[in-house]
Write a protein that holds these residues in place. Structure first.
Motif, PDB file in Angstrom:
ATOM      1  N   PHE A   1     -23.330  -9.661 -26.616  1.00 43.67           N
ATOM      2  CA  PHE A   1     -22.355  -8.611 -26.326  1.00 43.67           C
ATOM      3  C   PHE A   1     -21.023  -9.224 -25.934  1.00 43.67           C
ATOM      4  O   PHE A   1     -20.969 -10.178 -25.167  1.00 43.67           O
ATOM      5  N   GLN A   2     -19.943  -8.677 -26.464  1.00 40.25           N
ATOM      6  CA  GLN A   2     -18.608  -9.133 -26.099  1.00 40.25           C
ATOM      7  C   GLN A   2     -17.672  -7.929 -26.092  1.00 40.25           C
ATOM      8  O   GLN A   2     -17.677  -7.108 -27.016  1.00 40.25           O
ATOM      9  N   ALA A   3     -16.897  -7.810 -25.035  1.00 37.76           N
ATOM     10  CA  ALA A   3     -15.959  -6.696 -24.928  1.00 37.76           C
ATOM     11  C   ALA A   3     -14.809  -7.109 -24.028  1.00 37.76           C
ATOM     12  O   ALA A   3     -14.916  -8.075 -23.268  1.00 37.76           O
ATOM     13  N   GLN A   4     -13.727  -6.389 -24.102  1.00 37.07           N
ATOM     14  CA  GLN A   4     -12.568  -6.653 -23.262  1.00 37.07           C
ATOM     15  C   GLN A   4     -12.126  -5.344 -22.625  1.00 37.07           C
ATOM     16  O   GLN A   4     -11.962  -4.334 -23.303  1.00 37.07           O
ATOM     17  N   ARG A   5     -11.975  -5.376 -21.312  1.00 33.66           N
ATOM     18  CA  ARG A   5     -11.546  -4.197 -20.587  1.00 33.66           C
ATOM     19  C   ARG A   5     -10.284  -4.510 -19.800  1.00 33.66           C
ATOM     20  O   ARG A   5     -10.151  -5.584 -19.221  1.00 33.66           O
ATOM     21  N   THR A   6      -9.358  -3.594 -19.772  1.00 34.79           N
ATOM     22  CA  THR A   6      -8.134  -3.757 -18.996  1.00 34.79           C
ATOM     23  C   THR A   6      -8.251  -2.936 -17.726  1.00 34.79           C
ATOM     24  O   THR A   6      -8.512  -1.732 -17.775  1.00 34.79           O
ATOM     25  N   GLN A   7      -8.095  -3.585 -16.599  1.00 32.95           N
ATOM     26  CA  GLN A   7      -8.201  -2.906 -15.324  1.00 32.95           C
ATOM     27  C   GLN A   7      -6.823  -2.612 -14.746  1.00 32.95           C
ATOM     28  O   GLN A   7      -5.898  -3.421 -14.865  1.00 32.95           O
ATOM     29  N   ARG A   8      -6.715  -1.482 -14.119  1.00 32.53           N
ATOM     30  CA  ARG A   8      -5.476  -1.098 -13.448  1.00 32.53           C
ATOM     31  C   ARG A   8      -5.762  -0.966 -11.955  1.00 32.53           C
ATOM     32  O   ARG A   8      -6.717  -0.303 -11.560  1.00 32.53           O
ATOM     33  N   PHE A   9      -4.955  -1.626 -11.140  1.00 33.84           N
ATOM     34  CA  PHE A   9      -5.159  -1.589  -9.704  1.00 33.84           C
ATOM     35  C   PHE A   9      -3.938  -0.983  -9.020  1.00 33.84           C
ATOM     36  O   PHE A   9      -2.800  -1.243  -9.423  1.00 33.84           O
ATOM     37  N   ASP A  10      -4.178  -0.195  -8.013  1.00 30.28           N
ATOM     38  CA  ASP A  10      -3.089   0.267  -7.161  1.00 30.28           C
ATOM     39  C   ASP A  10      -3.638   0.513  -5.768  1.00 30.28           C
ATOM     40  O   ASP A  10      -4.798   0.910  -5.603  1.00 30.28           O
ATOM     41  N   ALA A  11      -2.831   0.242  -4.771  1.00 24.98           N
ATOM     42  CA  ALA A  11      -3.266   0.406  -3.391  1.00 24.98           C
ATOM     43  C   ALA A  11      -2.042   0.536  -2.493  1.00 24.98           C
ATOM     44  O   ALA A  11      -1.002  -0.091  -2.733  1.00 24.98           O
ATOM     45  N   ASN A  12      -2.180   1.345  -1.472  1.00 22.77           N
ATOM     46  CA  ASN A  12      -1.168   1.400  -0.422  1.00 22.77           C
ATOM     47  C   ASN A  12      -1.453   0.286   0.570  1.00 22.77           C
ATOM     48  O   ASN A  12      -2.617  -0.049   0.825  1.00 22.77           O
ATOM     49  N   TYR A  13      -0.420  -0.283   1.145  1.00 21.91           N
ATOM     50  CA  TYR A  13      -0.640  -1.315   2.153  1.00 21.91           C
ATOM     51  C   TYR A  13       0.558  -1.395   3.091  1.00 21.91           C
ATOM     52  O   TYR A  13       1.677  -0.971   2.754  1.00 21.91           O
ATOM     53  N   LEU A  14       0.299  -1.896   4.279  1.00 15.34           N
ATOM     54  CA  LEU A  14       1.357  -2.171   5.250  1.00 15.34           C
ATOM     55  C   LEU A  14       1.720  -3.650   5.147  1.00 15.34           C
ATOM     56  O   LEU A  14       0.841  -4.504   5.023  1.00 15.34           O
ATOM     57  N   LEU A  15       3.003  -3.923   5.210  1.00 16.27           N
ATOM     58  CA  LEU A  15       3.493  -5.306   5.112  1.00 16.27           C
ATOM     59  C   LEU A  15       4.311  -5.640   6.348  1.00 16.27           C
ATOM     60  O   LEU A  15       5.235  -4.917   6.710  1.00 16.27           O
ATOM     61  N   PHE A  16       3.946  -6.736   6.978  1.00 23.36           N
ATOM     62  CA  PHE A  16       4.703  -7.240   8.124  1.00 23.36           C
ATOM     63  C   PHE A  16       5.266  -8.609   7.767  1.00 23.36           C
ATOM     64  O   PHE A  16       4.530  -9.499   7.335  1.00 23.36           O
ATOM     65  N   LEU A  17       6.587  -8.769   7.960  1.00 23.77           N
ATOM     66  CA  LEU A  17       7.232 -10.058   7.743  1.00 23.77           C
ATOM     67  C   LEU A  17       7.648 -10.621   9.098  1.00 23.77           C
ATOM     68  O   LEU A  17       8.277  -9.922   9.901  1.00 23.77           O
ATOM     69  N   PRO A  18       7.310 -11.860   9.383  1.00 27.12           N
ATOM     70  CA  PRO A  18       7.575 -12.430  10.717  1.00 27.12           C
ATOM     71  C   PRO A  18       9.058 -12.613  10.993  1.00 27.12           C
ATOM     72  O   PRO A  18       9.887 -12.682  10.072  1.00 27.12           O
ATOM     73  N   LYS A  19       9.366 -12.677  12.258  1.00 29.83           N
ATOM     74  CA  LYS A  19      10.744 -12.902  12.684  1.00 29.83           C
ATOM     75  C   LYS A  19      11.264 -14.211  12.099  1.00 29.83           C
ATOM     76  O   LYS A  19      10.601 -15.239  12.183  1.00 29.83           O
ATOM     77  N   GLY A  20      12.446 -14.151  11.484  1.00 29.37           N
ATOM     78  CA  GLY A  20      13.022 -15.339  10.866  1.00 29.37           C
ATOM     79  C   GLY A  20      12.749 -15.446   9.383  1.00 29.37           C
ATOM     80  O   GLY A  20      13.287 -16.325   8.711  1.00 29.37           O
ATOM     81  N   TYR A  21      11.909 -14.544   8.864  1.00 30.44           N
ATOM     82  CA  TYR A  21      11.560 -14.614   7.440  1.00 30.44           C
ATOM     83  C   TYR A  21      12.794 -14.474   6.564  1.00 30.44           C
ATOM     84  O   TYR A  21      12.958 -15.209   5.585  1.00 30.44           O
ATOM     85  N   GLU A  22      13.686 -13.552   6.905  1.00 33.53           N
ATOM     86  CA  GLU A  22      14.850 -13.278   6.073  1.00 33.53           C
ATOM     87  C   GLU A  22      16.017 -14.224   6.342  1.00 33.53           C
ATOM     88  O   GLU A  22      17.014 -14.211   5.628  1.00 33.53           O
ATOM     89  N   ALA A  23      15.903 -15.038   7.388  1.00 33.73           N
ATOM     90  CA  ALA A  23      17.030 -15.884   7.781  1.00 33.73           C
ATOM     91  C   ALA A  23      17.421 -16.869   6.683  1.00 33.73           C
ATOM     92  O   ALA A  23      18.598 -17.012   6.348  1.00 33.73           O
ATOM     93  N   LYS A  24      16.424 -17.547   6.118  1.00 30.24           N
ATOM     94  CA  LYS A  24      16.692 -18.519   5.055  1.00 30.24           C
ATOM     95  C   LYS A  24      15.680 -18.295   3.938  1.00 30.24           C
ATOM     96  O   LYS A  24      14.669 -18.997   3.844  1.00 30.24           O
ATOM     97  N   PRO A  25      15.943 -17.316   3.095  1.00 30.42           N
ATOM     98  CA  PRO A  25      14.986 -17.000   2.021  1.00 30.42           C
ATOM     99  C   PRO A  25      14.646 -18.220   1.177  1.00 30.42           C
ATOM    100  O   PRO A  25      15.525 -18.944   0.716  1.00 30.42           O
ATOM    101  N   GLY A  26      13.355 -18.466   1.005  1.00 31.29           N
ATOM    102  CA  GLY A  26      12.910 -19.566   0.153  1.00 31.29           C
ATOM    103  C   GLY A  26      12.883 -20.914   0.829  1.00 31.29           C
ATOM    104  O   GLY A  26      12.345 -21.869   0.282  1.00 31.29           O
TER     105      GLY A  26
END
Length: 260
Positions: free
Chosen positions: A39-64
């Motif tokens: 047996f051989q088949a290919q399925r495409t999965q779609r994912f979606d989810a709500n989530y909370l994101l926390f970025l630590p202090k200083g994260y935006e200070a020097k991006p990258g």
């Protein structure tokens, strides 16, 4: 009427059964009973989810300029649904409201009603976060409580190469994934840090669930493993855990040695 000897009748019956089976064997060979297929088949999965994101202090200070440790938090069954702010009732997303100095990127997804945590969805989310934020992929940590504790055991043991350490709280899991670990992931599994927590009087998920998982991973060769049992705690063994600064220090001591 002539009385039949039971012993003679039994011998006759066994002889008849053996003869019938022998005849059946000669008439129906395995090749005639079943055929080999592929047996051989290919399925495409779609994912979606709500989530909370926390970025630590200083994260935006020097991006990258800096890569940050990432914590993936899995909530319990009571926080499932479509209101993502329910996720902040317990655990790290609650703690950051009073302790915003957390040095982690924290991702707290929400599981929909009527479902449990999906490894495929969580890996897709992790890929998305690592691709779009300044994540140190050698310092990715996984933790969760109750249903999220089960999710932590499941995802962490199935994909140990993605995490430096995991911390399942009042959860449990299956032995089979540990016993039949992909040989390509065996080294990553053996180097995975695990700190499990449980209430000694938990009436929802018995403490034996954590005990047997810890024994199983130790039997599989893991050495950086420990279990903390709060003797008088009921199901809520997460509040004390997530309020303990030593817990976060322990996580940060763990790092994957090679870039993935």
């Amino acid at each position: 009427m002539r009385k039949i000897n039971p012993f003679v009748a039994l011998v006759a019956l066994l002889g008849f059964t053996a003869a019938a089976l022998a005849q059946s064997d000669t008439q129906s060979t395995p090749a005639k009973m079943q055929t080999a297929k592929h047996f051989q088949a290919q399925r495409t999965q779609r994912f979606d989810a709500n989530y909370l994101l926390f970025l630590p202090k200083g994260y935006e200070a020097k991006p990258g300029a800096k890569r940050w440790p990432l914590m993936l938090f899995l909530h319990g069954a009571g926080e499932r649904g479509s209101d993502v702010w329910k996720v902040a009732v317990h655990g790290p997303p609650k703690e950051i409201t009073t302790h915003p100095e957390f040095p982690f990127i924290i991702v707290s997804p929400q599981c929909p009603d009527g479902q449990v945590w999906s490894n495929d969805l969580l890996l897709a989310l992790l890929d998305e976060i690592e691709a779009n934020y300044a994540v140190d992929t050698n310092r990715v940590y996984l933790t969760g409580l109750s249903m999220g504790g089960y999710g932590t055991w499941s995802l962490g043991l199935a994909h140990p190469e993605r995490f430096a350490a995991i911390a399942p709280i009042c959860g449990g899991g299956e032995f089979i994934g540990i016993l039949l670990t992909d040989p390509a992931k065996a080294a990553a599994l053996r180097s995975l840090g695990i700190w499990a927590f449980h209430g000694g009087k938990d009436p929802v998920v018995p403490v034996t669930e954590s005990k047997r998982m810890v024994e199983a991973v130790k039997h599989a060769g893991l050495t950086d493993v420990k279990l903390t049992i709060y003797p008088e705690a009921l199901h809520d063994s997460w509040t004390e855990t997530y309020k303990n600064p030593e817990f976060y220090d322990w996580l940060l001591k763990h790092e994957r040695g090679a870039k993935r």
